[in-house]
Every structure is written in structure tokens, then in C-alpha cells.
Write a protein that holds these residues in place. Structure first.
Motif, PDB file in Angstrom:
ATOM      1  N   ALA A 184      19.634   6.548  21.444  1.00  0.00           N
ATOM      2  CA  ALA A 184      19.270   7.950  21.682  1.00  0.00           C
ATOM      3  C   ALA A 184      18.630   8.144  23.052  1.00  0.00           C
ATOM      4  CB  ALA A 184      18.329   8.440  20.585  1.00  0.00           C
ATOM      5  N   TYR A 221      18.123   3.711  17.492  1.00  0.00           N
ATOM      6  CA  TYR A 221      17.853   3.924  16.066  1.00  0.00           C
ATOM      7  C   TYR A 221      18.495   2.813  15.254  1.00  0.00           C
ATOM      8  CZ  TYR A 221      15.831   8.589  16.645  1.00  0.00           C
ATOM      9  OH  TYR A 221      15.006   9.642  16.962  1.00  0.00           O
ATOM     10  N   PRO A 264      21.297  19.787  25.953  1.00  0.00           N
ATOM     11  CA  PRO A 264      22.040  20.249  24.784  1.00  0.00           C
ATOM     12  C   PRO A 264      21.571  19.566  23.507  1.00  0.00           C
ATOM     13  CG  PRO A 264      23.378  18.727  26.063  1.00  0.00           C
ATOM     14  CD  PRO A 264      22.118  18.956  26.852  1.00  0.00           C
ATOM     15  N   ASN A 265      21.991  20.074  22.372  1.00  0.00           N
ATOM     16  CA  ASN A 265      21.695  19.427  21.089  1.00  0.00           C
ATOM     17  C   ASN A 265      22.175  17.985  21.113  1.00  0.00           C
ATOM     18  OD1 ASN A 265      20.338  21.239  19.429  1.00  0.00           O
ATOM     19  ND2 ASN A 265      22.220  22.381  19.030  1.00  0.00           N
ATOM     20  N   GLY A 266      21.318  17.102  20.614  1.00  0.00           N
ATOM     21  CA  GLY A 266      21.702  15.696  20.547  1.00  0.00           C
ATOM     22  C   GLY A 266      21.385  14.913  21.809  1.00  0.00           C
ATOM     23  N   ALA A 267      20.798  15.572  22.824  1.00  0.00           N
ATOM     24  CA  ALA A 267      20.524  14.905  24.105  1.00  0.00           C
ATOM     25  C   ALA A 267      19.439  13.837  23.994  1.00  0.00           C
ATOM     26  CB  ALA A 267      20.114  15.940  25.144  1.00  0.00           C
ATOM     27  N   GLY A 268      18.540  13.989  23.001  1.00  0.00           N
ATOM     28  CA  GLY A 268      17.445  13.035  22.861  1.00  0.00           C
ATOM     29  C   GLY A 268      16.069  13.659  23.048  1.00  0.00           C
ATOM     30  N   LYS A 269      16.000  14.974  23.145  1.00  0.00           N
ATOM     31  CA  LYS A 269      14.721  15.642  23.420  1.00  0.00           C
ATOM     32  C   LYS A 269      13.707  15.418  22.296  1.00  0.00           C
ATOM     33  CE  LYS A 269      16.652  19.753  23.739  1.00  0.00           C
ATOM     34  NZ  LYS A 269      18.020  19.398  23.337  1.00  0.00           N
ATOM     35  N   SER A 270      14.140  15.611  21.056  1.00  0.00           N
ATOM     36  CA  SER A 270      13.204  15.433  19.935  1.00  0.00           C
ATOM     37  C   SER A 270      12.771  13.978  19.794  1.00  0.00           C
ATOM     38  CB  SER A 270      13.832  15.891  18.618  1.00  0.00           C
ATOM     39  OG  SER A 270      14.110  17.263  18.664  1.00  0.00           O
ATOM     40  N   THR A 271      13.682  13.078  20.060  1.00  0.00           N
ATOM     41  CA  THR A 271      13.341  11.654  20.030  1.00  0.00           C
ATOM     42  C   THR A 271      12.252  11.366  21.066  1.00  0.00           C
ATOM     43  OG1 THR A 271      15.584  11.079  19.333  1.00  0.00           O
ATOM     44  CG2 THR A 271      14.257   9.325  20.346  1.00  0.00           C
ATOM     45  N   PHE A 309      22.416   3.378  17.174  1.00  0.00           N
ATOM     46  CA  PHE A 309      22.638   4.504  18.085  1.00  0.00           C
ATOM     47  C   PHE A 309      21.573   4.556  19.170  1.00  0.00           C
ATOM     48  CE2 PHE A 309      22.291   8.836  19.597  1.00  0.00           C
ATOM     49  CZ  PHE A 309      23.602   9.087  19.947  1.00  0.00           C
TER      50      PHE A 309
HETATM   51  P1  ADP Z   1      17.807  16.727  20.618  1.00  0.00           P
HETATM   52  O1  ADP Z   1      16.404  16.971  20.219  1.00  0.00           O
HETATM   53  O2  ADP Z   1      18.006  16.754  22.096  1.00  0.00           O
HETATM   54  O3  ADP Z   1      18.779  17.606  19.897  1.00  0.00           O
HETATM   55  P2  ADP Z   1      17.539  14.249  19.134  1.00  0.00           P
HETATM   56  O4  ADP Z   1      16.503  13.430  19.773  1.00  0.00           O
HETATM   57  O5  ADP Z   1      17.199  14.986  17.902  1.00  0.00           O
HETATM   58  O6  ADP Z   1      18.182  15.237  20.217  1.00  0.00           O
HETATM   59  O7  ADP Z   1      18.784  13.324  18.787  1.00  0.00           O
HETATM   60  C1  ADP Z   1      19.390  12.470  19.765  1.00  0.00           C
HETATM   61  C2  ADP Z   1      20.479  11.674  19.087  1.00  0.00           C
HETATM   62  O8  ADP Z   1      19.868  10.704  18.215  1.00  0.00           O
HETATM   63  C3  ADP Z   1      21.420  12.503  18.235  1.00  0.00           C
HETATM   64  O9  ADP Z   1      22.742  12.008  18.400  1.00  0.00           O
HETATM   65  C4  ADP Z   1      20.923  12.243  16.832  1.00  0.00           C
HETATM   66  O10 ADP Z   1      21.990  12.340  15.907  1.00  0.00           O
HETATM   67  C5  ADP Z   1      20.384  10.827  16.918  1.00  0.00           C
HETATM   68  N1  ADP Z   1      19.304  10.602  15.950  1.00  0.00           N
HETATM   69  C6  ADP Z   1      18.171  11.333  15.822  1.00  0.00           C
HETATM   70  N2  ADP Z   1      17.379  10.852  14.856  1.00  0.00           N
HETATM   71  C7  ADP Z   1      18.038   9.766  14.338  1.00  0.00           C
HETATM   72  C8  ADP Z   1      17.748   8.822  13.306  1.00  0.00           C
HETATM   73  N3  ADP Z   1      16.601   8.881  12.604  1.00  0.00           N
HETATM   74  N4  ADP Z   1      18.647   7.847  13.075  1.00  0.00           N
HETATM   75  C9  ADP Z   1      19.781   7.778  13.787  1.00  0.00           C
HETATM   76  N5  ADP Z   1      20.116   8.624  14.765  1.00  0.00           N
HETATM   77  C10 ADP Z   1      19.270   9.606  15.043  1.00  0.00           C
END
Ligand code: ADP
Ligand code: ADP
Length: 226
Positions: A19, A13, A38-45, A17
Motif C-alpha cells: 500500500a 499488508y 485517488p481512492n486506493g492511493a494509500g492515504k488512509s494507510t 499488497f
Molecule cells: P486511500 O485512503 O487513499 O483510499 P487506503 O490506504 O485506504 O487508500 O488503501 C490503499 C490500498 O491498500 C488499497 O488498494 C486498499 O485496498 C489496500 N488496503 C487497505 N487496507 C488493507 C488491509 N487491511 N489489508 C489489505 N489491503 C488493504
């Protein structure tokens, strides 16, 4: 044929960061696949990249053989996404939410109406078709997002934490619906942080942690070891 082939997928990002740090993953056509972590693992990304909502930094993604970089429109039409958040269009009636999505995919109005009726009925929302989305409960909104994601009849349905915060009865009925959809041939990938959900629904699983695949295996093999 693979529904999904991902090679060395990375996402950094803005701000630096990392991800995703080189994800390798394949999902077979017809599979019901869980991304657990877990939360923050990168699943949504990860699923954001598949759904063309997030730009990848590097790596390769193919969906039913089509490369995301070379054939983005084919990839988009193969995928339906059920997002975790739905804070848009809150004043729009339920049926219009689905019809709008059909319009986005260029489906003619008459056909869109037929499909909206079909999917809203299947998801037990047809009686609420004239309600504004903001009047729906959390569980109903999620079901509406599934109907919306199916209107262009994607071969791959991706759900981001589909049942987070949904009570157990609604969760069970959503599970039953997804099982049936999968039995009809739709490949399904969902993210979850409940092992129980993965165990109940899915055949294969990847565990993601800090942007890396910690493990990719079948549910049966995973449970054998626990
Ligand atoms: P999950 O879905 O597994 O909870 P995310 O993919 O949402 O994980 O997030 C993975 C990591 O990337 C987290 O540490 C989050 O804070 C970071 N992150 C997500 N979106 C952004 C963004 N737009 N800019 C910077 N960091 C991001
Ligand atoms: P939750 O948001 O608590 O997970 P639901 O959205 O499914 O649960 O249901 C909330 C309330 O709406 C319940 O009282 C349920 O009986 C009612 N409800 C659920 N589906 C329908 C429907 N298709 N039409 C009318 N009411 C419904």
C-alpha cells in the motif's frame, strides 16, 4: 521544527499488497497540508500509521522530533485524528463521546468537562450534547469527531476526508473552523480527493498515487502549472 518527518515509509499488508512504497515527506510546524490522491492511493494507510492504528512495515516517522518507534506515547499525545468512519459508540450521548476520549488521555473529569463544553460550542454542537450520536446527521457527526479529536489539545490534527459527502454549507463552516484552528498554531494535515478543498484551505500538498508521492509542492506552484 518539523511537525512531521517521514522517511522511506512502507506498508505491506498481510497477503502481500504494497500500500505504501517508500514515502518521503516533511510537513512544517504550523502548516496546513493536503494529501491528495485517488481512492486506493494509500492515504488512509499513511495517516493510520501516524495515528498508531496501523503498523508500518519499514521506514521512519518523527512527529515534532519524536520518533514513532521510540516515543510512541509522545507521538500519540501530539496527534488528534478525525477518522473517516465513526461506527462506534452510536448510543452514547454527544458530550460523553468527548468526555470518554478525554478519559482515554488521562484528563481529569473536571478539566474534561470544561474542554468538552468549549469544543462542542465552537463546533455548534453544545445544544445537542445530550443527543445520542446515532441521532446526529452526517455533518454533525463529523463535527463531533473534530471536537473529540481536539480534547487532548494535539499540536497536529489529521483529518481523513473531513468533508466527503457533506453539503456545501456545512463544508464551508468546517473550513472556516479549520482555518481558525490553524491560525491559532495547530498544524493540520488532511486527506482529500477534491483539489478544490486542498486549494481553498492548504498551503502545501503532496499528491499520492499507488503508494508513492507523485509530487510534493506548494498549492501556489501547483496552480501556476494548471
Ligand atoms: P486511500 O485512503 O487513499 O483510499 P487506503 O490506504 O485506504 O487508500 O488503501 C490503499 C490500498 O491498500 C488499497 O488498494 C486498499 O485496498 C489496500 N488496503 C487497505 N487496507 C488493507 C488491509 N487491511 N489489508 C489489505 N489491503 C488493504
Ligand atoms: P448534513 O448532515 O446534511 O451535512 P448537518 O448535520 O449540519 O448537515 O445539518 C442537518 C440538519 O441539522 C440541518 O437541518 C441543520 O439545520 C440542523 N442542525 C445543524 N446544526 C445544528 C445544531 N447545532 N443544533 C440543531 N440543529 C442543527
Amino acid at each position: 521544527m518539523h511537525a512531521l518527518e517521514v522517511e522511506q515509509l512502507t506498508k505491506t499488508y498481510q497477503g502481500g499488497f504494497r500500500a505504501l512504497k517508500g514515502i518521503d515527506l516533511t510537513v512544517a510546524e504550523g502548516d496546513f497540508f493536503a494529501l491528495l490522491g485517488p481512492n486506493g492511493a494509500g492515504k488512509s494507510t499513511f495517516i493510520g500509521i501516524l495515528a498508531s492504528l496501523v503498523n508500518k512495515t519499514a521506514g521512519r516517522v518523527r512527529v515534532f522530533g519524536d520518533d514513532l518507534d521510540r516515543e510512541p506515547e509522545r507521538v500519540k499525545s501530539a496527534i488528534g485524528l478525525v477518522p473517516q468512519e465513526f461506527n462506534f459508540n452510536l448510543f452514547l450521548p454527544v458530550e460523553e463521546v468527548v468526555l470518554n476520549q478525554a478519559g482515554y488521555y488521562g484528563i481529569a473529569r473536571r478539566e474534561a468537562k470544561v474542554r468538552a463544553r468549549r469544543y462542542l460550542k465552537q463546533l455548534d454542537l453544545w445544544d445537542r450534547r445530550d443527543s445520542e450520536m446515532r441521532k446526529l446527521s452526517g455533518g454533525m457527526k463529523r463535527r463531533l469527531m473534530i471536537a473529540r479529536a481536539l480534547v487532548h489539545e494535539p499540536r497536529l490534527l489529521i483529518l481523513d476526508e473531513p468533508t466527503a459527502g457533506v453539503d456545501i454549507e456545512i463544508r464551508r463552516s468546517m473550513w472556516a473552523f479549520l482555518r481558525e484552528l490553524n491560525a491559532g498554531g495547530t498544524t493540520i494535515i488532511l486527506t482529500t480527493h477534491y483539489l478544490e478543498e486542498a486549494e481553498s484551505l492548504c498551503r502545501n500538498i503532496a499528491i499520492i498515487n499507488e503508494g508513492e508521492v507523485a509530487e510534493s509542492t506548494s498549492i501556489v506552484r501547483l496552480l501556476d502549472r494548471l
